[in-house]
Design an enzyme around this catalytic site. Sequence first.
Site, short mmCIF file in Angstrom:
data_model
loop_
_atom_site.label_atom_id
_atom_site.label_comp_id
_atom_site.label_asym_id
_atom_site.label_seq_id
_atom_site.Cartn_x
_atom_site.Cartn_y
_atom_site.Cartn_z
N LYS A 1 6.43 -1.89 1.91
CA LYS A 1 5.25 -1.29 2.56
C LYS A 1 4.08 -2.27 2.41
O LYS A 1 3.17 -2.08 1.59
CB LYS A 1 4.95 0.09 1.96
CG LYS A 1 4.10 0.96 2.90
CD LYS A 1 4.16 2.41 2.49
CE LYS A 1 3.14 3.28 3.21
NZ LYS A 1 3.25 3.36 4.65
N HIS B 1 -0.98 -21.09 -0.50
CA HIS B 1 0.02 -20.07 -0.17
C HIS B 1 0.80 -19.55 -1.39
O HIS B 1 0.99 -18.35 -1.54
CB HIS B 1 1.02 -20.61 0.85
CG HIS B 1 0.44 -20.77 2.23
ND1 HIS B 1 -0.70 -21.47 2.50
CD2 HIS B 1 0.86 -20.30 3.43
CE1 HIS B 1 -0.96 -21.44 3.78
NE2 HIS B 1 -0.03 -20.72 4.38
N ARG C 1 8.10 4.27 -4.73
CA ARG C 1 8.15 3.32 -3.60
C ARG C 1 7.10 2.22 -3.79
O ARG C 1 7.36 1.05 -3.50
CB ARG C 1 7.95 4.04 -2.27
CG ARG C 1 8.08 3.09 -1.07
CD ARG C 1 8.05 3.80 0.27
NE ARG C 1 6.77 4.44 0.51
CZ ARG C 1 6.49 5.19 1.58
NH1 ARG C 1 7.43 5.40 2.50
NH2 ARG C 1 5.31 5.72 1.75
N ARG D 1 -7.78 -20.55 -2.16
CA ARG D 1 -6.74 -20.38 -1.14
C ARG D 1 -5.60 -21.40 -1.30
O ARG D 1 -5.84 -22.59 -1.44
CB ARG D 1 -7.35 -20.51 0.26
CG ARG D 1 -6.35 -20.14 1.35
CD ARG D 1 -6.96 -20.23 2.75
NE ARG D 1 -5.98 -19.83 3.74
CZ ARG D 1 -5.01 -20.63 4.21
NH1 ARG D 1 -4.92 -21.86 3.77
NH2 ARG D 1 -4.14 -20.18 5.09
N TYR E 1 0.83 -1.20 0.00
CA TYR E 1 0.00 0.00 0.00
C TYR E 1 0.87 1.25 0.00
O TYR E 1 2.09 1.18 0.15
CB TYR E 1 -0.95 0.00 1.20
CG TYR E 1 -0.31 0.30 2.54
CD1 TYR E 1 0.53 -0.64 3.16
CD2 TYR E 1 -0.51 1.51 3.19
CE1 TYR E 1 1.12 -0.37 4.38
CE2 TYR E 1 0.08 1.79 4.41
CZ TYR E 1 0.89 0.85 5.01
OH TYR E 1 1.50 1.12 6.21
N GLU F 1 12.64 2.21 13.82
CA GLU F 1 11.69 3.26 13.45
C GLU F 1 10.54 3.24 14.44
O GLU F 1 10.63 2.62 15.50
CB GLU F 1 11.21 3.03 12.01
CG GLU F 1 10.55 1.67 11.81
CD GLU F 1 10.12 1.42 10.36
OE1 GLU F 1 10.05 2.37 9.57
OE2 GLU F 1 9.83 0.25 10.03
N1 PLP Z 1 7.84 3.65 8.84
C1 PLP Z 1 6.64 3.02 8.92
C2 PLP Z 1 6.58 1.67 9.56
C3 PLP Z 1 5.48 3.64 8.43
O1 PLP Z 1 4.30 3.00 8.48
C4 PLP Z 1 5.59 4.94 7.86
C5 PLP Z 1 4.40 5.64 7.33
O2 PLP Z 1 3.29 5.30 7.56
C6 PLP Z 1 6.84 5.56 7.81
C7 PLP Z 1 7.95 4.88 8.31
C8 PLP Z 1 6.99 6.93 7.23
O3 PLP Z 1 6.82 6.92 5.84
P1 PLP Z 1 6.27 8.21 5.04
O4 PLP Z 1 7.18 9.35 5.37
O5 PLP Z 1 6.35 7.80 3.62
O6 PLP Z 1 4.87 8.42 5.52
#
Ligand code: PLP
Length: 305
Positions: A167, A122, A68, A120, A49, A199
Site C-alpha cells: 500500500k 535514490h 497490513r 536527495r 499508508y 482490481e
Molecule cells: N485496492 C486498492 C488499489 C485500494 O486503493 C484499496 C483501498 O483504498 C483497496 C483495494 C481496498 O482496500 P480496503 O478494503 O482495505 O480499503
Amino acid sequence: MSAVASPGPVALNDPLVYLSVSGEAEMVPLSEARIPVLDRGFIFGDGVYEVVPIYAGRAFRIDQHLARLARSLNAISIPNPFTLGEWKDRIAQLVDAFHRSHGIDDQFVYMQVTRGVAKRGHAFPKGIVPTVFMMTSPLVLPSHEVRAKGVVAVTQTDNRWMRCDIKSVSLLGNVLMAEHAAAHGAIETILFRDGFLTEGSSSNVWVVKDDVLRAPPKDNRILEGIRYGLISELAEKNGMRFAIGPIAEADVRQADEVILSSATKEVVPVVAIDGVAVGDGEVGPWFGRLYGWYQDAKAEALGAH
Ligand code: PLP
C-alpha cells in the site's frame, strides 16, 4: 510511548493531525502541519499508508489494518515506528480530538509513514527516522440512493508496477485511473492485466456468477483489501459459495453482479461497465445480502467493545 499533548480548541475545518518528523512528534491543526521538502515521501513517494474506518468512535478491523501496514513497511524496509498499542493509542487520540472538535464519530483515519528526511539520493540513507503523518476526516458512506441504483464503472489496462500488494503512497498509476473514471462520469476504473481482472483504482472488485462470489487471487497484482478478508469471511459464514482464482475479462463483462469494496465505500454495486449493463442492469440480490452481512459485522464489532 505516551500519547502526544494536544493544543487547545481547533477550528471545525482545521482538525488536529499527528505529525512526527525526525522523531519530533506533535498534534497540530492541519493548516499548520509542515514537512521538510527533502522528506522522501515528497521527493520519491518512498512511503506507505493505511486508511481505517471508524464507526461510532471505534476503529473497525484495526488489527488487520495494522498488520497490513506492518507488511507494507516490511516490504520496503522501513522500520515500523510504533508498536500495535502505540498505533492504537494515537488513532484513539486523533479520533477523540475530532469527536470533541467536530462532534462526529464516524470517521476515517489516514496514516502515512515515509522513510524520512535526507539529502536527495535514490538508495536508502542511513540513520534516518521515519516521518509519520496521521489525520482523520468524516466518513461519508455511499448514500442509500447509490446503493439502491448502483454505480457505473469504466475499464483500463492495468499498467501499474508488479508490487500492487504494497500500500504505497506512490499512487500515480491509481491517480491516472481514478481520473479516467472521473472524466467519464464513472465511480471507478476496473483494471485488467493480460486479460484478467486485477482490481479498481482504489477498490477490490467482486464478481457474482451463478450464485458464486468470485475474487481474483491475492498476489502481487492487487492490494489485498481489508474488506477482501472480511467479505470472504462473510460469504463463508453465510453459506454463499465463494471462489478465488483468475477471472477473465469476459467473465467480468458477463457477470450477474459486480461489486466494489473499500474502506470508505464498504460495498457498492456496479450496474454498468463501459456503458454496457451488468446482468439485467439492476442492483442484484447478492449485493443486498452482502451489504446486510457487512452491517451486521459492524454492529457485532461495536457490540464486542
Ligand atoms: N485496492 C486498492 C488499489 C485500494 O486503493 C484499496 C483501498 O483504498 C483497496 C483495494 C481496498 O482496500 P480496503 O478494503 O482495505 O480499503
